[in-house]
Design an enzyme around this catalytic site. Structure first.
Site, PDB file in Angstrom:
ATOM      1  N   ALA A  63      42.729  50.057  48.987  1.00  7.14           N
ATOM      2  CA  ALA A  63      42.442  49.254  50.172  1.00  7.14           C
ATOM      3  C   ALA A  63      43.495  49.581  51.225  1.00  7.14           C
ATOM      4  O   ALA A  63      44.563  50.094  50.899  1.00  7.14           O
ATOM      5  CB  ALA A  63      42.520  47.776  49.808  1.00  7.14           C
ATOM      6  N   GLY A 107      41.885  50.197  45.018  1.00  6.47           N
ATOM      7  CA  GLY A 107      40.484  50.187  45.428  1.00  6.47           C
ATOM      8  C   GLY A 107      39.832  51.556  45.278  1.00  6.47           C
ATOM      9  O   GLY A 107      38.607  51.657  45.139  1.00  6.47           O
ATOM     10  N   GLU A 110      38.695  51.610  41.798  1.00  2.04           N
ATOM     11  CA  GLU A 110      37.598  50.631  41.688  1.00  2.04           C
ATOM     12  C   GLU A 110      36.311  51.217  42.271  1.00  2.04           C
ATOM     13  O   GLU A 110      35.227  51.046  41.719  1.00  2.04           O
ATOM     14  CB  GLU A 110      37.992  49.336  42.414  1.00  2.04           C
ATOM     15  CG  GLU A 110      39.113  48.605  41.673  1.00  2.04           C
ATOM     16  CD  GLU A 110      39.709  47.450  42.455  1.00  2.04           C
ATOM     17  OE1 GLU A 110      40.100  47.667  43.619  1.00  2.04           O
ATOM     18  OE2 GLU A 110      39.782  46.334  41.917  1.00  2.04           O
ATOM     19  N   GLU A 130      48.223  47.822  42.004  1.00  2.00           N
ATOM     20  CA  GLU A 130      48.302  46.602  42.827  1.00  2.00           C
ATOM     21  C   GLU A 130      49.493  45.718  42.487  1.00  2.00           C
ATOM     22  O   GLU A 130      50.073  45.101  43.377  1.00  2.00           O
ATOM     23  CB  GLU A 130      47.001  45.790  42.698  1.00  2.00           C
ATOM     24  CG  GLU A 130      45.807  46.393  43.430  1.00  2.00           C
ATOM     25  CD  GLU A 130      45.024  47.399  42.600  1.00  2.00           C
ATOM     26  OE1 GLU A 130      45.555  47.889  41.573  1.00  2.00           O
ATOM     27  OE2 GLU A 130      43.884  47.719  42.975  1.00  2.00           O
TER      28      GLU A 130
END
Ligand code: 3H9
Length: 706
Positions: A63, A107, A110, A130
């Site tokens: 992200a 992300g 993911e 993270e």
């Protein structure tokens, strides 16, 4: 179509390319672009499959971390997050093959796990880092990863945050194939195979429950991992939160597991720890930027180096250079000292082999890069000379005069001094522009920090090269100005002073250490003093007695302990005693002695709370940090933070001393400093910058030098 996501075709395979430099973060527009490409894939009768790939040097680094601060400050709504976009990929009727090079992190992984298949180049890495930002995966990473890799591996990846290499990812089932050669070509070929297989449905990670394990086995696993995290990642909330989220994957269906993950993610994102750790992420990158030394400043190629002095520091520095592939000559005056230094290097490397960090072949290769001499012979050919002899100005000046006579023009002449003036050292040469401080921290082969000390004549090329060298040898270089103790040690002095004062005022020795350790410091200040050696400060203080202001309180205890020969761990006695194995034991005699010395000085013992211990020590750092900032010896508050995080065991989840003060609020910090000044006198005079920012309702982060 979003600019950041490009769609092309290779025959019957659609190629969806994420192109959001520098690291293809999932900034606003990227998920939407991918979703729209998936719509195109399913609407276009001419294509049978898609490859999702990243442009540039990496797949997707996660992200966009910059967006988090906007969310937590209320400047931006969180929105639906990434989950609906990922479901859209997973639900695509045509197969989506994710092709990973560089890194698939956070992300990015993911996103990859929402594809039907994953292929990777051999050098790729995948990870859920993270926790290093104080959060947990927030786009079903804690739900899909255990389904692909199993619960134990998912726990390890989500709690430690370390990326794993492609080969490990293959063996765990995270990727399906490693592609040798051109990744896109290999991925397109893989996509064609899948399309030609006649399958009509493609594997959805969220539906794969076979690796989620039996509840009873899991319970034991969770218990063990929680215990280990509490020990290894002391004080950190995110790793424990990540375990809760992975546990939800084993207890709840996918959709409700995702909802649990979202709830935990949001709590973490709004925590002080996460704000501090995100600050650290950007601060680490910020310190590399020096306003008057632009990125394109010419640098000096460092092909070989000489280290003068084979003591603990010199030996460690030689190891660091050799580890980075730079041939180095270690110079001493006496053969015996050289032999001792080389033996220590050998012992340190043997330790690395024993701990499995290096192979014997790695060590042999490194040792081959370390030559040794008792002469000055290597200096003439070296691009870099680092002096690491003991702290004597006269000796250093003599060495630098010699280096000036021998070194080739343009060579960098560096001193590893931790206290002495770089300008004065440089004055013994006719080339002060080539002289710089490279202040390594002990043990040099372990500690990440390198204070790069700029003298008044140091050239921009020498600074740029030193900062580049720091990166090359795996250190974080922070540029500082030439003041006494530079930034780190100058601030450490009042911190240690307060620790002593607290004991003199009645706090237990162990209570001072415990309060700061529990607060998150790697070690309490008095244990640190014993480790570093009490005599170092004592000798310096003796030399600088003339600088002490009359009427200003000076610490008593360490000087008196030194007079008794208690220098700390090296004499097996300091604030504590040390047994044969160097294990620390309390020494009631010291407590009694300090009580006596305090009584003589008329200091009344009193109860001191852990909160006061922390405030006295940490605000002493902050107050001195404010002076340093104002005087320009640190470029920005972040530079001070990075120094403390990497050189002094300051807890990352508190962001560094200046960030911590900002998070407490400078008004509150200033008021407390004023109270300490009332109670303890001139040592606590508030730094003018602290007062000014507090009165203006500003923070250190707001401070810009005009
Ligand atoms: C996440 O994904 C949460 C999810 O679960 C989803 C929740 C909904 N965002 O490090 P470098 C910038 S959390 C924004 O010098 P390298 C960086 O600031 C994220 N910016 O390069 C720098 O900018 P500048 C989880 C980012 O080659 C520039 O890119 N992911 C991001 O040495 C170059 O970076 C991570 O924690 C980002 N995600 O190393 C991975 N990443 O040039 C974080 C980088 O202005 N990133 N930037 O200073 C890294 O670990 C390293 O950057 C990486 C490259 C290994 C990728």
């Amino acid at each position: 179509m979003s600019e950041m996501v490009k769609v092309g075709k290779q025959g019957d395979v659609m190629v969806i390319t994420i192109d959001n430099p520098p690291v293809n973060a999932l900034s606003p527009g990227v998920p939407e672009g991918i979703a729209s490409a998936i719509d195109q894939l399913n609407a276009d009768a001419d294509v049978r499959a898609a490859v999702l790939i990243g442009a540039g040097k990496t797949f997707v680094a996660g992200a966009d971390i910059k967006e988090f601060a906007k969310m937590t400050s209320g400047k931006k709504e969180r929105g639906p997050g990434l989950l609906p976009f990922l479901l859209k990929i997973e639900d695509s009727k045509k197969p989506v093959i994710v092709a990973i090079h560089g890194q698939a992190l956070g992300g990015g992984l993911e996103l990859a796990m929402a594809g039907h298949y994953r292929v990777a180049s051999g050098a790729a890495q995948v990870g859920q880092p993270e926790v290093k930002l104080g959060i947990i995966p927030g786009a079903a990473g804690t739900q899909r990863l255990p389904r692909l890799a199993g619960v134990a591996a998912a726990l390890e990846m989500c709690t430690e945050g370390k990326p794993i290499p492609a080969a490990t990812a293959l063996s765990l089932g995270i990727v399906d194939k490693i592609i040798e050669g051109d990744l896109l070509e290999g991925a397109v070929a893989f996509a064609r195979e899948v399309a030609a297989s006649g399958r009509t449905a493609f594997p959805k990670t969220r539906a794969r429950n076979e690796k989620l394990g039996a509840m009873r086995d899991n319970e034991l696993l969770f218990e063990n991992v929680r215990a280990s995290v509490r020990k290894k990642q002391r004080g950190l909330k995110a790793p424990l939160a990540a375990i809760d989220a992975v546990e939800a994957a084993t207890r709840e269906p996918f959709e409700s597991g995702c909802a649990t993950e979202q709830k935990i993610f949001t709590e973490c994102l709004h925590s002080e720890q996460s704000k501090a750790l995100i600050h650290v992420f950007f601060a680490e990158r910020e310190v590399a930027k020096i306003p008057d030394v632009p990125k394109d400043t010419a640098t000096i190629p460092i092909r070989s180096a000489v280290v003068i002095g084979a003591g603990t520091m010199g030996g460690g520095i030689a190891m660091v250079l050799a580890n980075a592939g730079i041939p180095v000559t270690l110079k001493e005056t006496e053969q015996a000292a050289l032999d001792r230094g080389l033996a220590t290097i050998g012992k340190n490397y043997a330790g690395s082999v024993k701990r499995g960090r290096m192979t014997q072949a790695d060590v042999d290769e490194r040792m081959k890069r370390i030559a040794s001499t008792t002469e000055w012979d290597g200096v003439a050919g070296a691009d870099l000379v680092i002096e690491a002899v003991f702290e004597s100005m006269a000796l250093k000046k003599e060495i630098f005069a010699q280096l000036d006579a021998l070194a080739k023009p343009g060579a960098i002449l560096a001193s590893n001094t931790s206290t002495l003036s770089i300008d004065e050292i440089a004055s013994s040469t006719k080339r002060p522009e080539s002289v710089i401080g490279l202040h390594f921290f002990s043990p040099a082969n372990v500690m990440k920090l390198l204070e790069v000390v700029r003298g008044k004549a140091t050239s921009k090329e020498v600074i740029a090269t030193s900062m580049q060298l720091a990166k090359k040898i795996g250190k974080i270089g922070v540029l500082v100005g030439n003041c006494r103790g530079f930034v780190g040690n100058r601030m450490f002095q009042p911190y240690r002073r307060e620790a002593q004062f607290l004991v003199e005022e009645g706090a237990e020795i162990a209570a001072v250490d415990k309060a700061l350790y529990d607060w998150g410091m790697a070690m309490g200040p008095l244990s640190t003093a014993d480790l570093a050696g009490l005599d170092i400060g004592w000798r310096i203080r003796k030399e600088h007695r003339h600088l002490e202001k009359p009427g200003v309180r000076q610490p008593l205890a360490e000087d008196k302990l030194c007079e008794m020969g208690r220098f700390g761990q090296k004499t097996r006695a300091g604030w504590y005693r040390y047994d044969e194995q160097r294990r620390q034991v309390a020494d009631p005699e010291v407590a009694e002695l300090v009580r006596g010395w305090s009584r003589e000085k008329g200091i009344e013992p009193r109860e001191i709370s852990p909160e006061e211990i922390v405030e006295r020590c940490v605000y002493a750092l902050v107050n001195e940090g404010a002076r340093i900032l104002e005087e320009g010896f640190a470029l920005r508050a972040v530079d001070i933070d990075i120094i403390y995080l990497n050189g002094y065991g300051f807890p990352a989840h508190r962001g560094g001393p200046m960030w911590y003060a900002d998070s407490v609020g400078l008004k509150k910090v200033y008021e407390r400093v004023c109270e300490f000044e009332q109670a303890h006198g001139e040592n606590w005079r508030p730094a003018p910058l602290l007062q000014q920012l507090a009165e203006q309702g500003k923070s250190f982060a707001d401070f810009q030098r005009s």
